[in-house]
Design a protein around this motif. Structure first.
Motif, short mmCIF file in Angstrom:
data_model
loop_
_atom_site.label_atom_id
_atom_site.label_comp_id
_atom_site.label_asym_id
_atom_site.label_seq_id
_atom_site.Cartn_x
_atom_site.Cartn_y
_atom_site.Cartn_z
N VAL A 92 -0.26 5.75 4.80
CA VAL A 92 0.85 6.32 3.94
C VAL A 92 1.52 7.56 4.39
O VAL A 92 2.75 7.55 4.18
N LEU A 139 0.94 -1.24 0.01
CA LEU A 139 0.13 0.02 -0.04
C LEU A 139 0.94 1.30 -0.05
O LEU A 139 0.54 2.20 -0.76
N THR A 140 1.69 1.55 1.04
CA THR A 140 2.57 2.53 1.13
C THR A 140 3.51 2.72 -0.10
O THR A 140 3.75 3.96 -0.50
N ILE A 173 -2.61 2.65 -5.93
CA ILE A 173 -3.79 2.55 -5.06
C ILE A 173 -4.43 3.48 -4.50
O ILE A 173 -3.51 4.40 -4.22
N GLY A 174 -5.63 3.47 -4.75
CA GLY A 174 -6.56 4.72 -4.17
C GLY A 174 -7.22 5.25 -5.35
O GLY A 174 -8.12 6.09 -4.89
N ILE A 227 -6.57 4.95 3.66
CA ILE A 227 -5.35 4.92 2.98
C ILE A 227 -4.21 6.08 3.44
O ILE A 227 -3.22 6.01 3.39
N HIS A 287 0.67 3.42 -3.34
CA HIS A 287 -0.40 4.31 -3.33
C HIS A 287 -0.13 5.51 -4.32
O HIS A 287 -1.00 5.95 -4.78
N ASN A 324 -4.40 10.50 -3.89
CA ASN A 324 -2.86 10.80 -3.58
C ASN A 324 -2.71 11.74 -2.71
O ASN A 324 -2.96 13.04 -2.83
#
Length: 921
Positions: free
Chosen positions: A265, A92-93, A100-101, A261, A96, A209
């Motif tokens: 992040v 994820l991190t 992702i997102g 998220i 992203h 973002n």
């Protein structure tokens, strides 16, 4: 407004969207054909291949895997960590920032990896198209005409930001979609309408973002402030406080919705060296920036991401705006404010998260320019003679200042000014030459579209050579199938291991595509513990977010569980000590890659029977630290006995001789000629790696005048002096002093020290470097430094150190005697078995993270940060089963906050429904 009336308005606007779609498709096709006719894809070679396309292909596989386990295996499993990303990274991190997102990238689930390039290109244009739709919704909300909204949409979506930046980085168009909706949401709240659009547009921006979400937040506050003072006469502290409270509540709800998220992040980013580095922020930009500024608004790209390039007609709108007295105050304030932001480096510093100076917020300036044209469009038909005179004077002043400097008179800028003059004179001639509104509309539209097409054409002209930076059609994904990975896979080794390489990687992150485990990485978000370890080891990786290898350093490769080392055929001198057996070979585009196996590699889990207190470790030199890691594990505290350390490195004296164009003076090397050389002569040790160590190294470029000695200057003619001074006037200290390269060559070997200064956008605060000149059986006796850039290379210390490898095999053998066996990594879980003869610390060669949870024989056990970069578990004597699981740190907390945000949102909906019911009652 009733529902029937809203439906009627939407139906009336249907023809607008049809016309907008056709016009967009035509211009987009023109842009795409610039690539297609030159055999190019829209995948940028630099970041596009290893980051953007790679991430999109990976994300599609990732989503399909989750759906497969859900519908075929009937279980929900969401992998959160992957060993194929760098040394092992949080999915994820890491991803992203790229995929992702972003709701649009969910489409990747429907496309095979081989089809990713098509999806990638489609999404570039889809994002730009949606940005125009978003802008039109904002403009129509404020009751503007279709013609005006159409022209404004074209100005907005086909500016320099999209035709240049969004082609490099596709997601750079995302904030252009969210901004109009956020601003419309603010207006709706001021009108006491439902806040739903505001909440969801802010939430989606946060999910999409974090980088642009920060900028959107700043512009959201600025817009709300300007609109407040424009709309309300009651400016008491009480009323301001009431509205602040309202926006605060709705903003918090939106942020809470995005927290699942946003929270996991953002927190890792705050701890990175790149975020903490103190970048150089000048008071003003270089002189050339201001010389080109006005022309670049409708023409060329400015430095520091000042990618304006708006079609020339947009500036006509600005002239009309400022010809009107006592009207459009908010737009005038906004225009002055955003231009001030563009003119002051500190604004670029703040808007870029207090990092390096960058104007990556210029897409917001684009919305202002576009909406200015929308608002003044009706005024084009009602200009008075006095206003026309003002516009004419503004045109003359603009053209004079924009084209006066030599640097500004580029082909693109001059052509843009021609379009501007033609469009402005067309507007001024209305009422005399043009008398029908329809004819003026057609002419202005023609100049608007022509300006867009010219900017596109010139951006991708052969003179600009921008197209050369993009990969060939259908080649991008193939580039990630590197010969390096193919050679490693040719070993047919099914065990768990890493590979390292030197001089073979075309692209980092290829292991994501190939399913291998490498020592390279290149993503914008990096793991802080890895960067800290690299700092301690003086690794020649000036960027914390991009690293290729461990510099062939034997000890570091052993500690990282590197079993295979890959070099090109004929370049075996880059192999570290102990990699003697060729185990795999592959060919790629005429080049042969060979994977050599280590005779005595460490596995992913190895054990220490003693420890080194971190306090003691931090006082060691870089060479002592490296040797210490083979003898004891570095921990804050431990019940193990303290390690009795021994060191066998040797600093060897050297003499330095400088060649033409290079002078040594007061701890500095002054280079006045590109590729000037300095030679270090010494007596090296046998069976050793030879290191060149530079501490406190920095670089400052020399101006054309500074490279000429006073004696030579006096002998030059006045004309020659004036020539130099002319060059000096356009020399850019800030630009030229960003980075420098020193080639280090020895017998059969060539490496490069890369120096990044605080003026470079990827600066991470690194100034200590160790360059491994390689292992050799016979002692080396010289190194040659070749300085690619002229300038002053300063340093606190410069030394040559030899590191014998005679003890390495013995020390490595001891660490690997009792090691983790039957190691398996699946999704986010590592398992294995081990037997130890006495209490030991098991070090697992995975980057330390609080996201890991360890179980020894089924019992939860504390994980300790070991050797700065890795993880350690305390083991008692006996046999043990080890299991490590991973969950993204703060993900569950973020999920709980998201649930709370959704509940709050439901509460807001119920409140508004109740209010509506009370009104009906």
């Amino acid at each position: 407004m009733s529902k029937n009336k809203e439906k009627c308005i939407k139906w009336k606007n249907a023809d607008f969207y049809l016309f907008y779609t056709l016009a967009f498709a035509g211009i987009a096709l023109f842009l795409y054909m610039r690539f297609y006719l030159n055999g190019k894809s829209l995948v940028w070679s630099h970041d596009g291949v290893p980051q953007h396309l790679n991430s999109l292909a990976y994300y599609g596989r990732y989503l399909r895997k989750i759906l497969h386990t859900l519908f075929i295996e009937h279980k929900l499993s969401i992998p959160m960590w992957d060993l194929n990303i760098g040394y092992g990274s949080d999915i994820l991190t890491t991803l992203h920032y790229y995929v992702i997102g972003d709701p649009l990238t969910l489409l990747s689930v429907f496309f095979k990896s081989s089809q990713t390039e098509f999806l990638y290109e489609f999404l570039i244009f889809l994002r730009i198209y949606l940005a125009g739709i978003a802008f039109s919704r904002y403009a129509f909300y404020h009751k503007n005409s279709k013609q005006a909204v159409f022209m404004g949409s074209m100005i907005y979506v086909f500016a320099g930001w999209t035709i240049y930046a969004a082609m490099k980085h596709p997601y750079f168009s995302n904030p252009m979609i969210y901004l109009p909706f956020i601003l419309m949401g603010i207006d709706k709240i001021y009108k006491k309408e439902k806040p739903y659009i505001f909440i969801w547009s802010v939430a989606l921006a946060g999910l999409s973002n974090f980088y642009f979400f920060y900028m959107l937040g700043i512009f959201m506050v600025l817009y709300a402030a300007v609109r407040y003072f424009e709309q309300f006469e009651d400016r008491s502290l009480k009323n301001i406080g009431r509205w602040l409270g309202t926006f605060f509540v709705y903003s918090i709800i939106a942020v809470l919705i995005a927290a699942v998220i946003l929270l996991p992040v953002i927190l890792p980013v705050l701890g990175t060296d790149r975020f903490k580095a103190q970048n150089y922020v000048p008071l003003l930009y270089d002189k050339v920036y201001y010389e080109k500024y006005l022309g670049c608004l409708i023409g060329e790209n400015m430095i520091q991401w000042g990618v304006a390039g708006f079609t020339a007609v947009s500036m006509t709108g600005v002239f009309v705006l400022f010809s009107k007295r006592k009207k459009y105050t908010a737009l005038k304030v906004g225009f002055v404010l955003l231009n001030a932001f563009l003119l002051l480096p500190y604004a670029g510093h703040v808007l870029n998260g207090f990092s390096y100076v960058s104007n990556r917020w210029i897409w917001a300036y684009g919305m202002l320019i576009a909406y200015i044209f929308v608002k003044i469009y009706p005024e084009l038909f009602t200009l008075t003679l006095k206003e026309k005179r003002k516009i004419f004077v503004m045109l003359l002043i603009y053209c004079g200042i924009a084209l006066l400097p030599d640097a500004a008179r580029t082909q693109r800028n001059m052509m843009a000014v021609i379009f501007l003059v033609a469009a402005t004179f067309t507007v001024l001639s209305f009422g005399s030459f043009f008398v029908k509104k329809r004819n003026l509309t057609i002419m202005v539209s023609v100049f608007l579209i022509a300006g867009i097409l010219f900017n596109i054409y010139y951006q991708y002209s052969y003179e600009k050579d921008y197209l050369s930076e993009f990969t060939g059609q259908g080649e991008a994904l193939d580039k990630l199938e590197t010969g390096t990975d193919l050679a490693v896979l040719d070993t047919e080794d099914s065990s768990l291991y890493r590979y390292d390489q030197m001089g073979t990687h075309t692209y980092e992150n290829s292991s994501m595509q190939m399913g291998t485990n490498s020592a390279s990485y290149y993503f914008s978000v990096a793991i802080g513990n890895i960067s800290n370890f690299f700092d301690e080891m003086y690794l020649n990786t000036p960027r914390e977010d991009k690293y290729d290898n461990l510099d062939s350093r034997t000890i570091l490769d052993r500690l990282a569980a590197v079993k295979y080392f890959v070099v090109r055929a004929g370049e075996e001198e880059y192999l570290p000590y102990g990699y003697n057996k060729m185990a795999g070979e592959a060919e790629k585009k005429g080049k042969t890659y060979r994977a050599y196996e280590c005779d005595n590699a460490l596995p992913f889990g190895y054990t220490y029977d003693s420890y080194i207190p971190r306090e003691k470790y931090e006082k060691m030199s870089v060479i002592e630290k490296q040797q210490a890691l083979l003898q004891g594990v570095v921990l804050d505290e431990s019940s193990l006995p303290e390690t009795d350390l021994t060191f066998n490195d040797s600093e060897v004296p050297f003499k330095i001789t400088t060649g033409k164009g290079c002078q040594e003076k007061d701890g500095k090397l002054i280079v006045t000629k590109e590729n000037a050389q300095a030679r270090l002569v010494f007596d090296g040790l046998d069976e050793s790696e030879t290191y060149l160590i530079t501490e406190g190294v920095n670089y400052e470029a020399l101006s054309p005048r500074a490279m000429i000695s006073d004696k030579k200057w006096e002998n030059m003619s006045i004309y020659e002096q004036n020539q130099v001074l002319h060059e000096n006037s356009s020399w850019r200290y800030w630009k030229k002093s960003q980075k420098a390269y020193i080639d280090v060559t020895g017998k059969f070997l060539n490496k490069t020290i890369r120096i990044y200064t605080d003026k470079y956008n990827a600066y991470s605060g690194k100034h200590n470097f160790l360059c491994n000149a390689g292992y050799s059986r016979m002692g080396k006796n010289s190194l040659t430094l070749t300085f690619q850039n002229t300038g002053v290379y300063s340093y606190d210390d410069l030394k040559v150190v030899c590191q014998p490898v005679t003890k390495v095999d013995e020390q490595v053998k001891k660490l690997g005697e009792e090691s983790l066996q039957d190691v398996k990594v699946e999704d986010h879980e590592l398992t294995g078995k081990i037997s130890v003869s006495k209490p030991k610390a098991l070090v697992i060669a995975l980057p330390y993270s609080t996201g890991f949870t360890a179980y020894v024989d089924g019992k939860k056990t504390d994980i300790k940060q070991a050797n700065t970069m890795y993880m350690a578990l305390n083991l008692a004597e006996g046999e043990h089963e080890i299991r490590l699981t991973y969950h993204t740190p703060y993900l569950y907390t973020g999920l709980c906050l998201t649930c709370a945000g959704l509940l709050c949102y439901i509460g807001v909906v119920l409140i508004y429904k109740k209010k509506r019911g009370n009104k009906k009652g």
